[in-house]
Design a protein around this motif. Structure first.
Motif, PDB file in Angstrom:
ATOM      1  N   SER A   1     -74.390  18.360  47.261  1.00  0.00           N
ATOM      2  CA  SER A   1     -75.049  19.574  47.728  1.00  0.00           C
ATOM      3  C   SER A   1     -75.996  19.289  48.895  1.00  0.00           C
ATOM      4  CB  SER A   1     -75.832  20.229  46.578  1.00  0.00           C
ATOM      5  OG  SER A   1     -74.950  20.642  45.550  1.00  0.00           O
ATOM      6  N   GLU A   2     -76.477  18.044  48.982  1.00  0.00           N
ATOM      7  CA  GLU A   2     -77.424  17.667  50.041  1.00  0.00           C
ATOM      8  C   GLU A   2     -76.730  17.197  51.317  1.00  0.00           C
ATOM      9  OE1 GLU A   2     -79.696  14.693  48.113  1.00  0.00           O
ATOM     10  OE2 GLU A   2     -80.719  16.106  46.748  1.00  0.00           O
ATOM     11  N   LEU A   3     -75.529  16.659  51.185  1.00  0.00           N
ATOM     12  CA  LEU A   3     -74.812  16.127  52.334  1.00  0.00           C
ATOM     13  C   LEU A   3     -74.348  17.246  53.272  1.00  0.00           C
ATOM     14  CD1 LEU A   3     -72.567  13.432  50.612  1.00  0.00           C
ATOM     15  CD2 LEU A   3     -74.353  12.977  52.310  1.00  0.00           C
ATOM     16  N   ARG A   4     -74.112  16.879  54.532  1.00  0.00           N
ATOM     17  CA  ARG A   4     -73.479  17.780  55.481  1.00  0.00           C
ATOM     18  C   ARG A   4     -72.086  17.218  55.772  1.00  0.00           C
ATOM     19  NH1 ARG A   4     -76.303  19.242  60.568  1.00  0.00           N
ATOM     20  NH2 ARG A   4     -75.533  21.349  60.167  1.00  0.00           N
ATOM     21  N   PHE A   5     -71.111  18.097  55.895  1.00  0.00           N
ATOM     22  CA  PHE A   5     -69.720  17.671  55.917  1.00  0.00           C
ATOM     23  C   PHE A   5     -68.984  18.071  57.194  1.00  0.00           C
ATOM     24  CE2 PHE A   5     -70.694  17.721  51.432  1.00  0.00           C
ATOM     25  CZ  PHE A   5     -69.989  16.634  50.938  1.00  0.00           C
ATOM     26  N   ILE A   6     -67.940  17.289  57.480  1.00  0.00           N
ATOM     27  CA  ILE A   6     -66.891  17.696  58.409  1.00  0.00           C
ATOM     28  C   ILE A   6     -65.776  18.314  57.568  1.00  0.00           C
ATOM     29  CG2 ILE A   6     -65.136  16.936  60.050  1.00  0.00           C
ATOM     30  CD1 ILE A   6     -66.940  14.625  60.807  1.00  0.00           C
ATOM     31  N   GLU A   7     -65.288  19.455  57.973  1.00  0.00           N
ATOM     32  CA  GLU A   7     -64.164  20.095  57.280  1.00  0.00           C
ATOM     33  C   GLU A   7     -62.964  20.142  58.214  1.00  0.00           C
ATOM     34  OE1 GLU A   7     -64.182  23.738  54.505  1.00  0.00           O
ATOM     35  OE2 GLU A   7     -63.652  24.543  56.470  1.00  0.00           O
ATOM     36  N   ILE A   8     -61.840  19.617  57.751  1.00  0.00           N
ATOM     37  CA  ILE A   8     -60.603  19.690  58.514  1.00  0.00           C
ATOM     38  C   ILE A   8     -59.907  20.994  58.138  1.00  0.00           C
ATOM     39  CG2 ILE A   8     -58.474  18.508  59.151  1.00  0.00           C
ATOM     40  CD1 ILE A   8     -61.097  16.969  59.737  1.00  0.00           C
ATOM     41  N   SER A   9     -59.986  21.977  59.017  1.00  0.00           N
ATOM     42  CA  SER A   9     -59.445  23.310  58.735  1.00  0.00           C
ATOM     43  C   SER A   9     -58.010  23.393  59.227  1.00  0.00           C
ATOM     44  CB  SER A   9     -60.313  24.375  59.410  1.00  0.00           C
ATOM     45  OG  SER A   9     -61.644  24.288  58.988  1.00  0.00           O
ATOM     46  N   SER A  10     -57.099  22.921  58.416  1.00  0.00           N
ATOM     47  CA  SER A  10     -55.687  22.891  58.791  1.00  0.00           C
ATOM     48  C   SER A  10     -54.861  23.687  57.797  1.00  0.00           C
ATOM     49  CB  SER A  10     -55.195  21.437  58.831  1.00  0.00           C
ATOM     50  OG  SER A  10     -53.793  21.381  58.972  1.00  0.00           O
ATOM     51  N   ASN A  11     -53.867  24.408  58.312  1.00  0.00           N
ATOM     52  CA  ASN A  11     -52.942  25.127  57.428  1.00  0.00           C
ATOM     53  C   ASN A  11     -51.641  24.359  57.250  1.00  0.00           C
ATOM     54  OD1 ASN A  11     -51.818  25.442  59.958  1.00  0.00           O
ATOM     55  ND2 ASN A  11     -51.587  27.665  59.829  1.00  0.00           N
ATOM     56  N   ILE A  12     -51.633  23.082  57.660  1.00  0.00           N
ATOM     57  CA  ILE A  12     -50.426  22.272  57.547  1.00  0.00           C
ATOM     58  C   ILE A  12     -50.261  21.734  56.137  1.00  0.00           C
ATOM     59  CG2 ILE A  12     -49.145  20.329  58.537  1.00  0.00           C
ATOM     60  CD1 ILE A  12     -49.765  22.647  60.470  1.00  0.00           C
ATOM     61  N   THR A  13     -51.360  21.430  55.460  1.00  0.00           N
ATOM     62  CA  THR A  13     -51.312  20.926  54.089  1.00  0.00           C
ATOM     63  C   THR A  13     -52.204  21.800  53.207  1.00  0.00           C
ATOM     64  OG1 THR A  13     -53.242  19.442  54.149  1.00  0.00           O
ATOM     65  CG2 THR A  13     -51.189  18.615  55.104  1.00  0.00           C
ATOM     66  N   ILE A  14     -52.269  21.475  51.917  1.00  0.00           N
ATOM     67  CA  ILE A  14     -53.109  22.256  51.005  1.00  0.00           C
ATOM     68  C   ILE A  14     -54.308  21.443  50.522  1.00  0.00           C
ATOM     69  CG2 ILE A  14     -51.258  23.776  50.242  1.00  0.00           C
ATOM     70  CD1 ILE A  14     -51.022  22.045  47.710  1.00  0.00           C
ATOM     71  N   HIS A  15     -54.665  20.367  51.240  1.00  0.00           N
ATOM     72  CA  HIS A  15     -55.824  19.554  50.844  1.00  0.00           C
ATOM     73  C   HIS A  15     -57.077  20.413  50.671  1.00  0.00           C
ATOM     74  CE1 HIS A  15     -53.225  16.310  52.349  1.00  0.00           C
ATOM     75  NE2 HIS A  15     -53.993  15.474  51.683  1.00  0.00           N
ATOM     76  N   ASN A  16     -57.388  21.213  51.697  1.00  0.00           N
ATOM     77  CA  ASN A  16     -58.619  22.003  51.655  1.00  0.00           C
ATOM     78  C   ASN A  16     -58.622  23.002  50.518  1.00  0.00           C
ATOM     79  OD1 ASN A  16     -59.984  20.791  53.722  1.00  0.00           O
ATOM     80  ND2 ASN A  16     -59.412  22.286  55.281  1.00  0.00           N
ATOM     81  N   VAL A  17     -57.476  23.644  50.310  1.00  0.00           N
ATOM     82  CA  VAL A  17     -57.387  24.665  49.260  1.00  0.00           C
ATOM     83  C   VAL A  17     -57.708  24.062  47.896  1.00  0.00           C
ATOM     84  CG1 VAL A  17     -55.829  26.259  48.076  1.00  0.00           C
ATOM     85  CG2 VAL A  17     -55.703  26.007  50.568  1.00  0.00           C
ATOM     86  N   ILE A  18     -57.119  22.907  47.605  1.00  0.00           N
ATOM     87  CA  ILE A  18     -57.326  22.267  46.307  1.00  0.00           C
ATOM     88  C   ILE A  18     -58.759  21.755  46.154  1.00  0.00           C
ATOM     89  CG2 ILE A  18     -56.570  20.388  44.802  1.00  0.00           C
ATOM     90  CD1 ILE A  18     -54.523  22.647  45.196  1.00  0.00           C
ATOM     91  N   ALA A  19     -59.274  21.088  47.201  1.00  0.00           N
ATOM     92  CA  ALA A  19     -60.634  20.545  47.141  1.00  0.00           C
ATOM     93  C   ALA A  19     -61.667  21.662  47.023  1.00  0.00           C
ATOM     94  CB  ALA A  19     -60.909  19.679  48.361  1.00  0.00           C
ATOM     95  N   ASP A  20     -61.518  22.713  47.827  1.00  0.00           N
ATOM     96  CA  ASP A  20     -62.482  23.813  47.796  1.00  0.00           C
ATOM     97  C   ASP A  20     -62.508  24.489  46.430  1.00  0.00           C
ATOM     98  OD1 ASP A  20     -63.196  23.338  50.397  1.00  0.00           O
ATOM     99  OD2 ASP A  20     -62.000  24.962  51.252  1.00  0.00           O
ATOM    100  N   ALA A  21     -61.347  24.658  45.829  1.00  0.00           N
ATOM    101  CA  ALA A  21     -61.285  25.289  44.501  1.00  0.00           C
ATOM    102  C   ALA A  21     -62.003  24.439  43.462  1.00  0.00           C
ATOM    103  CB  ALA A  21     -59.828  25.503  44.096  1.00  0.00           C
ATOM    104  N   ALA A  22     -61.853  23.116  43.563  1.00  0.00           N
ATOM    105  CA  ALA A  22     -62.511  22.221  42.605  1.00  0.00           C
ATOM    106  C   ALA A  22     -64.027  22.261  42.777  1.00  0.00           C
ATOM    107  CB  ALA A  22     -61.997  20.798  42.792  1.00  0.00           C
ATOM    108  N   PHE A  23     -64.505  22.267  44.004  1.00  0.00           N
ATOM    109  CA  PHE A  23     -65.954  22.351  44.237  1.00  0.00           C
ATOM    110  C   PHE A  23     -66.506  23.686  43.747  1.00  0.00           C
ATOM    111  CE2 PHE A  23     -65.211  18.943  47.433  1.00  0.00           C
ATOM    112  CZ  PHE A  23     -66.127  18.033  46.928  1.00  0.00           C
ATOM    113  N   ALA A  24     -65.746  24.745  43.941  1.00  0.00           N
ATOM    114  CA  ALA A  24     -66.191  26.068  43.478  1.00  0.00           C
ATOM    115  C   ALA A  24     -66.304  26.088  41.961  1.00  0.00           C
ATOM    116  CB  ALA A  24     -65.227  27.142  43.975  1.00  0.00           C
ATOM    117  N   ARG A  25     -65.316  25.479  41.281  1.00  0.00           N
ATOM    118  CA  ARG A  25     -65.378  25.434  39.808  1.00  0.00           C
ATOM    119  C   ARG A  25     -66.601  24.654  39.324  1.00  0.00           C
ATOM    120  NH1 ARG A  25     -59.772  24.600  40.425  1.00  0.00           N
ATOM    121  NH2 ARG A  25     -60.049  22.336  40.199  1.00  0.00           N
ATOM    122  N   ALA A  26     -67.002  23.648  40.096  1.00  0.00           N
ATOM    123  CA  ALA A  26     -68.165  22.830  39.727  1.00  0.00           C
ATOM    124  C   ALA A  26     -69.471  23.418  40.248  1.00  0.00           C
ATOM    125  CB  ALA A  26     -67.982  21.413  40.261  1.00  0.00           C
ATOM    126  N   SER A  27     -69.391  24.610  40.852  1.00  0.00           N
ATOM    127  CA  SER A  27     -70.569  25.298  41.400  1.00  0.00           C
ATOM    128  C   SER A  27     -71.296  24.449  42.437  1.00  0.00           C
ATOM    129  CB  SER A  27     -71.535  25.690  40.268  1.00  0.00           C
ATOM    130  OG  SER A  27     -70.901  26.552  39.346  1.00  0.00           O
TER     131      SER A  27
END
Length: 306
Positions: free
Chosen positions: A195-221
């Motif tokens: 929650s304290e870190l600042r991130f680089i986000e690779i916003s690509s629609n070529i793979t589903i990496h972001n979709v899966i990772a974002d959903a997991a972080f959301a579940r963990a609040s």
């Protein structure tokens, strides 16, 4: 719809029909077929005459298919696929003498992991072959494989569907990567750290990496503070090396770029589904000996680098 003499049918007209139906645009269909727009317009006039139906109606935003066109699309698309498969299933393929271009869809991360090995193999065993890397959006991969625009896709995608063959090459996991001298590098990563870190986000629609990772972080609040959004991965490591930004990435990719120990790879304190990296092919081209050869090389690369 009038009676049709099969002897009068030009298969190139059927390819044009599919392109217009899928692109909903004469201009886009022409670009895809490498034809001029007048040539596509002429082909559409011939198609309308053959089927006795307008097939496509011009609207303000697109060329909308008629009911007849929608009914024609599935059998024509399937028939052309079967014909293509029949023409390739018994063809010989000798990599030493073959002259052919393979279209592979993969993200820039997959390119970094795979392409050096593929090109090394080809330079010694298949000098006449060429690799054309394309980046097809995840939601369009199914159609691209069926249309023959992509021979093989390698990466982490939603399964394109029943008409595609999926072979798992490896299971990977998400990690957090920071520079070696980062203040957090010597600590075990916690949810509070994330929650304290600042991130680089690779916003690509070529793979589903972001979709899966974002959903997991959301579940963990967990809220990720995104400092930089990028469409590809290529320059992310250099930015991480120069800053205190962090990146969520697969372990294999992190280890590949960390040969000089410039980064610290940290385990994530969040449950995220495994990354299932695989190879995807259209099942109608299972007998294409060239694609089979390419598939075998890619499988071999992953087996040697597990």
């Amino acid at each position: 719809m009038k009676n049709i003499n099969i002897l009068n049918i030009d298969l190139n007209l059927m390819k044009t029909f599919l392109a217009i139906c899928e692109e909903r645009s004469l201009t886009a269909a022409a670009d895809r077929l490498h034809l001029s727009q007048p040539a596509v317009s002429h082909a559409l006039r011939r198609l309308r005459d053959i089927f006795g139906d307008p097939l496509f109606i011009r609207t303000a935003s697109a060329m909308e298919p008629t009911d007849a066109a929608l009914k024609l699309y599935p059998p024509i698309e399937n028939a052309l696929g079967l014909i293509h498969g029949a023409l390739t299933i018994h063809s010989k393929f000798d990599p030493q003498t073959a002259s052919r271009t393979f279209n592979i869809s993969m993200s820039d991360m997959s390119q970094m992991y795979i392409l050096p090995f593929i090109m090394d193999i080809m330079s010694s065993t298949a000098p006449g072959l060429c690799i054309n890397v394309v980046q097809v959006p995840n939601e369009s991969l199914d159609q691209a494989l069926r249309r023959g625009e992509v021979d093989i896709a390698v990466g982490y995608f939603n399964h394109p569907g029943e008409e595609c063959i999926f072979e798992e090459l490896l299971q990977d996991e998400f990690v957090c990567m920071v520079r070696a001298g980062h203040p957090i590098a010597q600590h075990q990563l916690t949810k509070e750290h994330l929650s304290e870190l600042r991130f680089i986000e690779i916003s690509s629609n070529i793979t589903i990496h972001n979709v899966i990772a974002d959903a997991a972080f959301a579940r963990a609040s967990i809220y990720r503070n995104i400092a930089l959004k990028m469409p590809n991965f290529t320059t992310a490591p250099k930015i991480i090396e120069k800053t205190d930004l962090a990146l969520i990435v697969s372990r294999k990719i992190a280890e590949t770029i960390n040969e000089n120990i410039r980064f610290k790879i940290l385990d994530l304190p969040v449950d995220i589904p495994a990354i299932r990296v695989g190879i995807y092919r259209d099942n109608r081209l299972v007998g294409d000996n060239g694609i089979v050869w390419l598939r075998d090389q890619i499988v071999s690369i992953f087996e040697k680098n597990k």
